[in-house]
Design a protein around this motif. Structure first.
Motif, PDB file in Angstrom:
ATOM      1  N   GLU A 125     -14.432   6.087 -20.521  1.00  0.00           N
ATOM      2  CA  GLU A 125     -12.990   6.111 -20.765  1.00  0.00           C
ATOM      3  C   GLU A 125     -12.333   7.259 -20.008  1.00  0.00           C
ATOM      4  O   GLU A 125     -11.272   7.091 -19.410  1.00  0.00           O
ATOM      5  N   ALA A 126     -12.972   8.435 -20.022  1.00  0.00           N
ATOM      6  CA  ALA A 126     -12.415   9.598 -19.308  1.00  0.00           C
ATOM      7  C   ALA A 126     -12.378   9.345 -17.802  1.00  0.00           C
ATOM      8  O   ALA A 126     -11.388   9.683 -17.136  1.00  0.00           O
ATOM      9  N   GLU A 127     -13.443   8.760 -17.251  1.00  0.00           N
ATOM     10  CA  GLU A 127     -13.467   8.453 -15.818  1.00  0.00           C
ATOM     11  C   GLU A 127     -12.386   7.432 -15.464  1.00  0.00           C
ATOM     12  O   GLU A 127     -11.707   7.553 -14.440  1.00  0.00           O
ATOM     13  N   ARG A 133      -5.005   7.991 -13.245  1.00  0.00           N
ATOM     14  CA  ARG A 133      -4.083   9.099 -12.964  1.00  0.00           C
ATOM     15  C   ARG A 133      -4.023   9.357 -11.468  1.00  0.00           C
ATOM     16  O   ARG A 133      -2.936   9.511 -10.891  1.00  0.00           O
ATOM     17  N   ALA A 134      -5.184   9.390 -10.802  1.00  0.00           N
ATOM     18  CA  ALA A 134      -5.233   9.631  -9.359  1.00  0.00           C
ATOM     19  C   ALA A 134      -4.537   8.503  -8.601  1.00  0.00           C
ATOM     20  O   ALA A 134      -3.813   8.754  -7.624  1.00  0.00           O
ATOM     21  N   ARG A 139       0.227   6.578  -5.572  1.00  0.00           N
ATOM     22  CA  ARG A 139       1.370   5.665  -5.502  1.00  0.00           C
ATOM     23  C   ARG A 139       2.677   6.446  -5.429  1.00  0.00           C
ATOM     24  O   ARG A 139       3.557   6.128  -4.634  1.00  0.00           O
ATOM     25  N   ARG A 140       2.803   7.495  -6.235  1.00  0.00           N
ATOM     26  CA  ARG A 140       4.025   8.314  -6.218  1.00  0.00           C
ATOM     27  C   ARG A 140       4.166   9.037  -4.900  1.00  0.00           C
ATOM     28  O   ARG A 140       5.275   9.156  -4.365  1.00  0.00           O
ATOM     29  N   ALA A 141       3.058   9.548  -4.341  1.00  0.00           N
ATOM     30  CA  ALA A 141       3.101  10.240  -3.061  1.00  0.00           C
ATOM     31  C   ALA A 141       3.551   9.292  -1.961  1.00  0.00           C
ATOM     32  O   ALA A 141       4.323   9.693  -1.071  1.00  0.00           O
ATOM     33  N   GLU A 142       3.109   8.053  -1.985  1.00  0.00           N
ATOM     34  CA  GLU A 142       3.532   7.052  -1.000  1.00  0.00           C
ATOM     35  C   GLU A 142       5.023   6.769  -1.144  1.00  0.00           C
ATOM     36  O   GLU A 142       5.711   6.577  -0.166  1.00  0.00           O
TER      37      GLU A 142
END
Length: 145
Positions: A125-127, A133-134, A139-142
């Motif tokens: 779940e953490a992975e 998140r990454a 996506r936001r950086a693009e």
């Protein structure tokens, strides 16, 4: 909620909502289920009680509880299906044995152990959350560029 006697037989019914099952089936699985009556898919399903029907004292009818599918994942490979079926068999053996080893002989009794071994290569779940998140950051950086 009413209390039932220990000897009461409760009838279980599924309600009409099965959208989560449909969403977890691949298009290929849906077509296969339609085209091949009797085809089997293996799934992990979460059920929640949504309503109950009690009956007046002295009536011959069994009480009923209606369940809804609130979560489902369908095996997408033969290996996943085999692991889920083995976990199901382990759970059945444990239930059948009811605390004794004599009835079933040697072999795995822990469904958790079966699933841990079979799904060891899958993300935790953490992975999963870290990957999501990454991906969202990429996506936001693009979008900003």
């Amino acid at each position: 909620m009413p209390k039932l006697s220990k000897t009461a037989n409760v009838e279980v019914k599924l309600d009409a909502t099965a959208g989560l099952l449909e969403a977890s089936l691949s298009a290929e699985q849906r077509r296969g289920l339609f085209e091949n009556p009797g085809m089997v898919v293996v799934a992990i399903v979460e059920l929640s009680s949504k309503s109950y029907t009690g009956h007046a004292e002295g009536e011959e009818k069994d009480p009923q509880v209606k369940l809804r599918v609130v979560g489902a994942e369908v095996a997408r490979s033969d290996e996943e299906a085999a692991a889920l079926l083995e976990a199901k068999r382990a759970m059945w053996r444990a239930r059948k044995a009811d605390g004794t080893f004599d009835e079933v002989g040697p072999g795995p009794r822990s469904a958790e152990g079966v699933l841990d071994a079979a799904f060891a290569g899958y993300p935790s779940e953490a992975e999963y959350r870290e990957r999501e998140r990454a991906r969202e950051e990429r996506r936001r950086a693009e979008f900003v560029r």
